[in-house]
Design an enzyme around this catalytic site. Structure first.
Site, PDB file in Angstrom:
ATOM      1  N   MET A   1     -24.909  17.683   0.218  1.00  0.00           N
ATOM      2  CA  MET A   1     -24.926  16.315   1.188  1.00  0.00           C
ATOM      3  C   MET A   1     -26.436  15.238   1.816  1.00  0.00           C
ATOM      4  O   MET A   1     -26.704  16.134   1.300  1.00  0.00           O
ATOM      5  CB  MET A   1     -24.061  16.728   2.599  1.00  0.00           C
ATOM      6  N   CYS A   2     -25.831  14.495   0.940  1.00  0.00           N
ATOM      7  CA  CYS A   2     -27.875  14.060   1.466  1.00  0.00           C
ATOM      8  C   CYS A   2     -27.188  12.043   1.417  1.00  0.00           C
ATOM      9  O   CYS A   2     -25.969  11.409   1.490  1.00  0.00           O
ATOM     10  CB  CYS A   2     -28.306  13.727   0.101  1.00  0.00           C
TER      11      CYS A   2
END
Length: 302
Positions: A1-2
């Site tokens: 996730m980013c």
């Protein structure tokens, strides 16, 4: 996730600003390290495969990587090129594909080779097409084999580009003013063809992305506004820009383990601010590009 954002000079009325939160398993160590420019040719041993035909010289790079792998979640090179990657889900299942280059490998290889964002797009996509994309992006020793496809945000002092991938297929789009990216396809034509309709982007991704877009639209963009955004907990069930989500895709908590803000300046070294954990729990602190971090030395050892 980013989550990543970029604001070009037309939006900042100053240098380009690039920022990214890297969200990884809570038990995973992420290290920030500097590597000097090199002049040797030969092979580059990446996370799973070797890459040959090194350029005559590589550029100095500073990047943040999971300690078990070779590639960077995000980083900056001596030319003021910054790149970050993001996990995306498409209609193409990455699990049957053999180990090849990960998205993190592509970030580091491109930073080592590219003088600017446009050249970075060409280099990244050439590597993708020649060597393919594949392999676990989580530590196989603790999480098993969990591959995914990546999207990328590339920025330099004058321009920025988005690259989204599905296997060896890709599409690139130039940024006009500002751009925000998260864990979903964002280029409309690519999204229409490649997005997996079963991916829970409406619940887990879109609120984060909307908050980044709102900030970019509603504020005069400067480093302090960006730092505040990176601390934001807007989202659902911990799936926020500053991530604190339980029971993630790896079967454990997903948290923001590293954060970066870069000011990309023409004819001057990039200015860089980092955290080595959640930005809601510590302030971004400025580090120099190069001299503070001896080649290959990890942030936590300083």
């Amino acid at each position: 996730m980013c989550d990543s954002i970029v604001a070009l000079p037309v939006a900042t009325l100053g240098p380009t600003l690039f920022a990214k939160n890297s969200d990884r398993p809570s038990t995973e160590q992420q290290v920030l390290e500097f590597h000097s420019a090199a002049s040797a040719r030969g092979k580059r041993t990446c996370t799973y495969i070797d890459v040959y035909a090194e350029p005559d010289e590589t550029f100095a790079v500073l990047g943040s990587r999971p300690s078990w792998g070779w590639g960077f979640e995000h980083g900056v090179n001596e030319n003021g090129l910054a790149i970050g990657n993001h996990r995306i889900t498409t209609v193409k299942d990455p699990r049957p594909y053999p180990d090849a280059l990960t998205g993190l490998d592509l970030v580091r290889l491109t930073l080592e080779r590219a003088p600017d964002a446009a050249a970075g797009v060409a280099i990244l996509t050439e590597l993708l097409e020649y060597y393919d994309q594949g392999g676990s992006c989580f530590d196989p020793a603790t999480h098993g084999r969990k591959p995914y496809w990546s999207s990328f945000l590339l920025a330099d002092p004058e321009e920025a580009w988005v690259v989204e991938t599905s296997g060896d297929e890709w599409m690139a789009d130039q940024v006009e003013r500002t751009y925000a990216m998260s864990n979903r396809t964002t280029i409309p034509e690519f999204d229409q063809i490649h997005r997996h309709l079963g991916a829970p982007v409406e619940r887990l991704v879109d609120p984060r992305l909307a908050e980044s877009k709102r900030m970019l639209a509603d504020h005069s963009v400067d480093r302090h506004v960006i730092a505040e955004l990176l601390r934001s907990h807007v989202g659902n069930d911990g799936w926020s820009i500053c991530m604190h989500a339980g029971d993630g895709y790896t079967g454990e908590d997903m948290i923001t383990t590293a954060s970066l803000i870069a000011k990309l300046q023409l004819h001057r070294p990039p200015r860089i601010w980092v955290t080595d954990g959640s930005p809601c729990q510590q302030q971004h602190r400025e580090i120099a590009f190069g001299p503070i971090l001896p080649s290959g030395q990890a942030w936590q050892d300083l």
